[in-house]
Design an enzyme around this catalytic site. Structure first.
Site, short mmCIF file in Angstrom:
data_model
loop_
_atom_site.label_atom_id
_atom_site.label_comp_id
_atom_site.label_asym_id
_atom_site.label_seq_id
_atom_site.Cartn_x
_atom_site.Cartn_y
_atom_site.Cartn_z
NE ARG A 1 -2.81 0.45 3.31
CZ ARG A 1 -2.23 1.22 4.23
NH1 ARG A 1 -2.01 2.49 3.99
NH2 ARG A 1 -1.89 0.72 5.39
CE1 TYR B 1 -14.75 4.97 -19.01
CE2 TYR B 1 -14.46 5.64 -16.73
CZ TYR B 1 -14.77 4.68 -17.66
OH TYR B 1 -15.13 3.43 -17.25
CG ASP C 1 -8.16 9.40 -19.21
OD1 ASP C 1 -7.44 8.62 -19.86
OD2 ASP C 1 -9.19 9.04 -18.59
CE LYS D 1 -11.09 0.71 -20.06
NZ LYS D 1 -11.45 2.11 -19.86
C1 LIG Z 1 -11.90 2.87 -18.90
C2 LIG Z 1 -11.48 4.25 -18.79
C3 LIG Z 1 -11.26 4.84 -17.52
C4 LIG Z 1 -11.52 4.11 -16.23
O1 LIG Z 1 -10.65 3.02 -16.07
P1 LIG Z 1 -10.99 1.73 -15.17
O2 LIG Z 1 -9.72 0.94 -15.27
O3 LIG Z 1 -12.18 1.05 -15.77
O4 LIG Z 1 -11.25 2.21 -13.79
C5 LIG Z 1 -10.83 6.16 -17.50
N1 LIG Z 1 -10.63 6.87 -18.63
C6 LIG Z 1 -10.83 6.34 -19.84
C7 LIG Z 1 -10.59 7.18 -21.06
C8 LIG Z 1 -11.26 5.02 -19.97
O5 LIG Z 1 -11.47 4.50 -21.19
#
Ligand SMILES: *Cc1c(COP(=O)(O)O)cnc(C)c1O
Length: 374
Positions: A43, A97, A168, A193
């Site tokens: 952690r 998102y 992001d 992803k």
């Molecule tokens: C899927 C996604 C997230 C969130 O990610 P998780 O791993 O599902 O928590 C954030 N931003 C974008 C652009 C995403 O495609």
């Protein structure tokens, strides 16, 4: 080192004991501490597998330091709350998102953090800055319309106005877009992803300068969303093939976008690599590849009928994996958004979002053609 070489060789753990060339999986949750300066604990984000994979991602993005989380949302929520205090203000691009949008709407007000959602336009973002604005939060290209924001301009505005910029970078990946080279301060990924890339791993990451990373890590240790050793290892393993996966996916996506654009049953294709796309010029100036996400609108067929006719491409949520997947945003990612708002955003019931994988592009096009022509 070139980024392809970094994917394979950057970071990792040098195993002097066995001289194996891969990072071993250190499963301990307890580490002896006598005669040791450091206190290893999962952690605290300082265990060997966590450090090995963070180093690799930092090198891919050109960052000094970072934190690896148990999900993309853990990375986003923790980073934002580490960098914002009660009384602060955040300027947030409205097309982000859904989970990030919901997090900000559900919690910022309660915590005394004010925010303004603005359309993705650099001037609108600058106009929304107030004396207590601490963060500009953006995403590019966006989900599901693949709109493109001028990252260089946002970064310049942030620097001039003394506001931290956070992006992001999930959709673009470090292979196709390097926000630090454009002047952004903090980069976040849902590693679930493309970084994981095989639809079998859940994780997130935030990378940035040393001082900012220290702030995020401190809050993260309180919130507890750290990533376990097995997943760290899987992520590190996946990153070794990131550049060849994403290159192939990007190439396939361009081929598919060009095919769909010409098809009579397709109303519209959203892909920043098409000259007809509104973000094409800016995307060309800030991305080295246009990514592997695209969306398109059907003319006569319904989204559900179309998806049922596909034989290779899987109707599935999530994205970024080696398998090509498809979904209709109206009943999935944007289900909670009212019909009127969806219409205003340009998300029709016939819109489909495609996450292009590494299969043969001919097979994928044939599958789409068959589904389009019934
Ligand atoms: C899927 C996604 C997230 C969130 O990610 P998780 O791993 O599902 O928590 C954030 N931003 C974008 C652009 C995403 O495609």
């Amino acid at each position: 080192m070139n980024i392809d070489t970094k994917c394979v060789h950057a970071g990792g753990y040098h195993d002097t004991q066995t001289r194996g060339i891969n990072t071993p999986i250190f499963t301990s949750s307890a580490y002896e501490y006598l005669d040791s300066e450091t206190r290893l604990y999962q952690r605290y984000f300082n265990t060997p597998n966590q450090e090995a994979v963070v180093k690799k991602i930092c090198e891919l993005e050109g960052a000094e330091d970072g934190v690896v989380f148990s999900s993309g949302m853990a990375a986003i929520s923790t980073s934002l709350l580490a960098l914002l205090n009660s009384g602060d203000h955040a300027v947030v691009q409205d097309e982000i998102y859904g989970g990030s949008h919901a997090f900000i709407e559900d919690h910022f007000k309660r915590l005394g953090i004010s925010f303004t959602f603005v359309r993705m336009d650099a001037q609108a973002i600058e106009d929304a800055i107030t004396s207590n604005t601490k963060i500009i939060y953006i995403e590019s290209p966006t989900n599901p319309l693949l709109n493109v924001v001028d990252i260089r301009r946002i970064a310049e505005i942030g620097k001039r106005r003394g506001v931290l910029t956070v992006i992001d970078n999930t959709f673009a990946t470090p292979i196709n877009q390097n926000p630090f080279s454009l002047g952004i301060d903090v980069i976040i990924h849902s590693g679930t992803k493309y970084l994981g890339g095989h639809s079998d791993l859940y994780c997130g990451v935030a990378v940035t300068r040393k001082d900012i990373a220290a702030r995020i890590r401190k809050t993260a240790a309180n919130f507890g969303g750290s990533l376990n050793a097995m997943s760290c290892y899987l992520l590190e393993r996946s990153l070794k093939t990131l550049s060849i996966r994403v290159e192939r996916q990007t190439q396939n996506a361009l081929g598919i976008a060009r095919f769909l654009e010409k098809h009579v049953e397709v109303e519209r294709v959203n892909y920043p690599g098409l000259e007809s796309h509104s973000g094409y010029k800016i995307a060309s100036s800030q991305m080295s590849g246009f990514g592997a996400m695209l969306s398109f609108e059907l003319k006569d067929t319904t989204a559900i009928d179309f998806m049922r006719r596909l034989r290779i491409i899987k109707p599935a949520l999530s994205l970024g994996g080696v398998d090509t997947t498809i979904c209709d945003p109206a009943t999935t990612s944007h289900q909670k958004v009212s019909g009127d708002v969806r219409k205003r955003l340009g998300i029709s019931d016939n819109l489909l979002r495609l996450s292009v994988g590494i299969e043969s592009v001919e097979d994928l096009i044939e599958d789409l053609q068959h589904a389009l022509e019934g």
